[in-house]
Design a protein around this motif. Sequence first.
Motif, PDB file in Angstrom:
ATOM      1  N   GLY A   1     -19.463  -5.755  -2.245  1.00 15.09           N
ATOM      2  CA  GLY A   1     -19.584  -6.850  -3.197  1.00 15.09           C
ATOM      3  C   GLY A   1     -18.852  -6.643  -4.505  1.00 15.09           C
ATOM      4  N   ASN A   2     -18.015  -5.616  -4.586  1.00 13.19           N
ATOM      5  CA  ASN A   2     -17.269  -5.329  -5.812  1.00 13.19           C
ATOM      6  C   ASN A   2     -15.775  -5.591  -5.685  1.00 13.19           C
ATOM      7  OD1 ASN A   2     -19.337  -4.301  -7.683  1.00 13.19           O
ATOM      8  ND2 ASN A   2     -19.636  -2.757  -6.091  1.00 13.19           N
ATOM      9  N   GLY A   3     -15.348  -6.257  -4.603  1.00 15.39           N
ATOM     10  CA  GLY A   3     -13.942  -6.594  -4.436  1.00 15.39           C
ATOM     11  C   GLY A   3     -13.089  -5.514  -3.796  1.00 15.39           C
ATOM     12  N   ILE A   4     -13.686  -4.393  -3.444  1.00 11.18           N
ATOM     13  CA  ILE A   4     -12.914  -3.287  -2.877  1.00 11.18           C
ATOM     14  C   ILE A   4     -12.417  -3.629  -1.474  1.00 11.18           C
ATOM     15  CG2 ILE A   4     -12.998  -0.860  -2.172  1.00 11.18           C
ATOM     16  CD1 ILE A   4     -15.020  -0.481  -4.523  1.00 11.18           C
ATOM     17  N   GLY A   5     -13.230  -4.289  -0.683  1.00 16.05           N
ATOM     18  CA  GLY A   5     -12.796  -4.704   0.653  1.00 16.05           C
ATOM     19  C   GLY A   5     -11.613  -5.656   0.582  1.00 16.05           C
ATOM     20  N   THR A   6     -11.661  -6.581  -0.355  1.00 20.05           N
ATOM     21  CA  THR A   6     -10.551  -7.519  -0.539  1.00 20.05           C
ATOM     22  C   THR A   6      -9.293  -6.783  -0.968  1.00 20.05           C
ATOM     23  OG1 THR A   6     -12.076  -9.299  -1.123  1.00 20.05           O
ATOM     24  CG2 THR A   6      -9.783  -9.565  -1.817  1.00 20.05           C
ATOM     25  N   ARG A   7      -9.426  -5.827  -1.856  1.00 23.29           N
ATOM     26  CA  ARG A   7      -8.254  -5.043  -2.291  1.00 23.29           C
ATOM     27  C   ARG A   7      -7.665  -4.262  -1.129  1.00 23.29           C
ATOM     28  NH1 ARG A   7      -9.136  -1.652  -7.475  1.00 23.29           N
ATOM     29  NH2 ARG A   7      -7.016  -1.105  -6.912  1.00 23.29           N
ATOM     30  N   LEU A   8      -8.508  -3.639  -0.311  1.00 23.83           N
ATOM     31  CA  LEU A   8      -8.010  -2.915   0.863  1.00 23.83           C
ATOM     32  C   LEU A   8      -7.288  -3.868   1.813  1.00 23.83           C
ATOM     33  CD1 LEU A   8     -10.909  -0.460   1.792  1.00 23.83           C
ATOM     34  CD2 LEU A   8      -8.525   0.173   1.418  1.00 23.83           C
ATOM     35  N   LEU A   9      -7.893  -5.008   2.077  1.00 17.84           N
ATOM     36  CA  LEU A   9      -7.289  -5.986   2.981  1.00 17.84           C
ATOM     37  C   LEU A   9      -5.947  -6.461   2.435  1.00 17.84           C
ATOM     38  CD1 LEU A   9      -7.381  -7.825   5.479  1.00 17.84           C
ATOM     39  CD2 LEU A   9      -8.684  -9.461   4.091  1.00 17.84           C
ATOM     40  N   ASN A  10      -5.875  -6.789   1.157  1.00 10.73           N
ATOM     41  CA  ASN A  10      -4.620  -7.254   0.562  1.00 10.73           C
ATOM     42  C   ASN A  10      -3.538  -6.185   0.624  1.00 10.73           C
ATOM     43  OD1 ASN A  10      -5.854  -9.697  -0.016  1.00 10.73           O
ATOM     44  ND2 ASN A  10      -6.224  -9.213  -2.162  1.00 10.73           N
ATOM     45  N   PHE A  11      -3.891  -4.957   0.329  1.00  9.19           N
ATOM     46  CA  PHE A  11      -2.958  -3.829   0.373  1.00  9.19           C
ATOM     47  C   PHE A  11      -2.405  -3.663   1.786  1.00  9.19           C
ATOM     48  CE2 PHE A  11      -1.831   0.650   0.735  1.00  9.19           C
ATOM     49  CZ  PHE A  11      -1.240   0.940  -0.482  1.00  9.19           C
TER      50      PHE A  11
ATOM     51  N   GLN B   1      -2.124 -12.271  11.313  1.00  7.32           N
ATOM     52  CA  GLN B   1      -2.998 -11.113  11.328  1.00  7.32           C
ATOM     53  C   GLN B   1      -4.270 -11.463  12.083  1.00  7.32           C
ATOM     54  OE1 GLN B   1      -4.373  -9.876   7.378  1.00  7.32           O
ATOM     55  NE2 GLN B   1      -3.533  -7.847   7.818  1.00  7.32           N
ATOM     56  N   TRP B   2      -4.708 -10.541  12.923  1.00  5.85           N
ATOM     57  CA  TRP B   2      -5.904 -10.722  13.742  1.00  5.85           C
ATOM     58  C   TRP B   2      -6.944  -9.675  13.373  1.00  5.85           C
ATOM     59  CZ3 TRP B   2      -6.620 -14.196  17.892  1.00  5.85           C
ATOM     60  CH2 TRP B   2      -5.524 -15.014  18.174  1.00  5.85           C
ATOM     61  N   VAL B   3      -8.180  -9.994  13.681  1.00  5.83           N
ATOM     62  CA  VAL B   3      -9.272  -9.050  13.530  1.00  5.83           C
ATOM     63  C   VAL B   3     -10.355  -9.421  14.546  1.00  5.83           C
ATOM     64  CG1 VAL B   3     -10.516 -10.349  11.734  1.00  5.83           C
ATOM     65  CG2 VAL B   3     -10.767  -7.851  11.873  1.00  5.83           C
ATOM     66  N   ALA B   4     -11.017  -8.409  15.078  1.00  3.39           N
ATOM     67  CA  ALA B   4     -12.169  -8.607  15.961  1.00  3.39           C
ATOM     68  C   ALA B   4     -13.421  -8.222  15.174  1.00  3.39           C
ATOM     69  CB  ALA B   4     -12.047  -7.741  17.210  1.00  3.39           C
ATOM     70  N   VAL B   5     -14.394  -9.124  15.164  1.00  2.04           N
ATOM     71  CA  VAL B   5     -15.633  -8.897  14.427  1.00  2.04           C
ATOM     72  C   VAL B   5     -16.784  -9.013  15.420  1.00  2.04           C
ATOM     73  CG1 VAL B   5     -17.048  -9.625  12.472  1.00  2.04           C
ATOM     74  CG2 VAL B   5     -14.587  -9.993  12.411  1.00  2.04           C
ATOM     75  N   ALA B   6     -17.700  -8.063  15.381  1.00  6.19           N
ATOM     76  CA  ALA B   6     -18.835  -8.108  16.293  1.00  6.19           C
ATOM     77  C   ALA B   6     -19.621  -9.405  16.099  1.00  6.19           C
ATOM     78  CB  ALA B   6     -19.754  -6.907  16.080  1.00  6.19           C
TER      79      ALA B   6
ATOM     80  N   GLU C   1     -13.790 -14.945   7.031  1.00  3.35           N
ATOM     81  CA  GLU C   1     -13.634 -16.395   6.921  1.00  3.35           C
ATOM     82  C   GLU C   1     -13.272 -16.798   5.488  1.00  3.35           C
ATOM     83  OE1 GLU C   1     -17.253 -18.032   8.596  1.00  3.35           O
ATOM     84  OE2 GLU C   1     -16.442 -17.891  10.639  1.00  3.35           O
ATOM     85  N   ALA C   2     -13.843 -16.127   4.501  1.00  2.00           N
ATOM     86  CA  ALA C   2     -13.536 -16.437   3.101  1.00  2.00           C
ATOM     87  C   ALA C   2     -12.099 -16.070   2.732  1.00  2.00           C
ATOM     88  CB  ALA C   2     -14.508 -15.702   2.171  1.00  2.00           C
ATOM     89  N   ARG C   3     -11.464 -15.240   3.547  1.00  2.15           N
ATOM     90  CA  ARG C   3     -10.091 -14.813   3.287  1.00  2.15           C
ATOM     91  C   ARG C   3      -9.085 -15.480   4.229  1.00  2.15           C
ATOM     92  NH1 ARG C   3     -13.994 -12.345   1.615  1.00  2.15           N
ATOM     93  NH2 ARG C   3     -13.926 -11.335  -0.406  1.00  2.15           N
ATOM     94  N   GLY C   4      -9.513 -16.601   4.809  1.00  2.76           N
ATOM     95  CA  GLY C   4      -8.585 -17.431   5.570  1.00  2.76           C
ATOM     96  C   GLY C   4      -8.496 -17.168   7.056  1.00  2.76           C
ATOM     97  N   PHE C   5      -9.297 -16.253   7.585  1.00  6.56           N
ATOM     98  CA  PHE C   5      -9.290 -16.009   9.029  1.00  6.56           C
ATOM     99  C   PHE C   5     -10.069 -17.132   9.715  1.00  6.56           C
ATOM    100  CE2 PHE C   5      -8.205 -11.851   7.481  1.00  6.56           C
ATOM    101  CZ  PHE C   5      -7.432 -11.287   8.478  1.00  6.56           C
TER     102      PHE C   5
ATOM    103  N   ARG D   1      -5.243 -15.308  11.119  1.00  6.91           N
ATOM    104  CA  ARG D   1      -4.727 -16.046   9.974  1.00  6.91           C
ATOM    105  C   ARG D   1      -3.218 -15.828   9.876  1.00  6.91           C
ATOM    106  NH1 ARG D   1      -6.138 -12.888   4.298  1.00  6.91           N
ATOM    107  NH2 ARG D   1      -5.127 -10.928   4.848  1.00  6.91           N
ATOM    108  N   LYS D   2      -2.547 -16.791   9.287  1.00  4.34           N
ATOM    109  CA  LYS D   2      -1.124 -16.661   8.976  1.00  4.34           C
ATOM    110  C   LYS D   2      -0.999 -15.854   7.690  1.00  4.34           C
ATOM    111  CE  LYS D   2       0.830 -19.456  12.065  1.00  4.34           C
ATOM    112  NZ  LYS D   2       1.749 -18.963  13.056  1.00  4.34           N
ATOM    113  N   ILE D   3       0.028 -14.999   7.633  1.00  2.00           N
ATOM    114  CA  ILE D   3       0.249 -14.223   6.391  1.00  2.00           C
ATOM    115  C   ILE D   3       1.695 -14.388   5.930  1.00  2.00           C
ATOM    116  CG2 ILE D   3      -1.605 -12.588   6.754  1.00  2.00           C
ATOM    117  CD1 ILE D   3       0.458 -10.567   7.771  1.00  2.00           C
TER     118      ILE D   3
END
Length: 171
Positions: free
Chosen positions: A101-111, A125-130, A141-145, A169-171
């Motif tokens: 909840g501190n934006g670190i996941g978003t930073r990792l994903l963007n990087f 870009q694809w991702v599999a989520v349980a 979903e909040a990041r466009g997937f 999602r398209k990148i």
Amino acid sequence: METVSIRRAHKNDASSIADVLERSQWFTYEKLFVKDYIQNLIDNYYNVERIQKEIVSISEEWHGYFIAEMNGLVVGVIGGGMTDGTCGEIYVLYLDPNIRGNGIGTRLLNFFTKIQKHTYGASEQWVAVAKGNDFGIPFYEARGFVFQYEELSYGTTKDDQDISLKYRRKI
């Protein structure tokens, strides 16, 4: 919030990566899967020896691990590769449960997305989520997937009841 840096993992990060991945598995999946199944995933995929090999085995199919570090501690991990000429996939993205909840996941994903796009030529870009992962699904979903389809999770059988939701999602 304290300063967070993101970098490619080094071999001596393997133990810290394994620790984050193990704690994240229990946090994320404890209500979805039986304990033996979670422990089997950890033992097979997130052990230090395997992670050490994956840190140095960089290719188009596996770009290696990238970590988020705060005060010298690994607090997040991402990794993935290309599945074909223009399709990148995220295979691993987990955070220390205490810093969500501190934006670190978003930073990792963007990087990592920049690496897949600019180094490997990914345009999607694809991702599999349980299925039932109430942490991962809203994050992606909040990041466009966008959800595409369901399939059995990598390395599982119908008996495991581990279904992945595939997002793109398209990148």
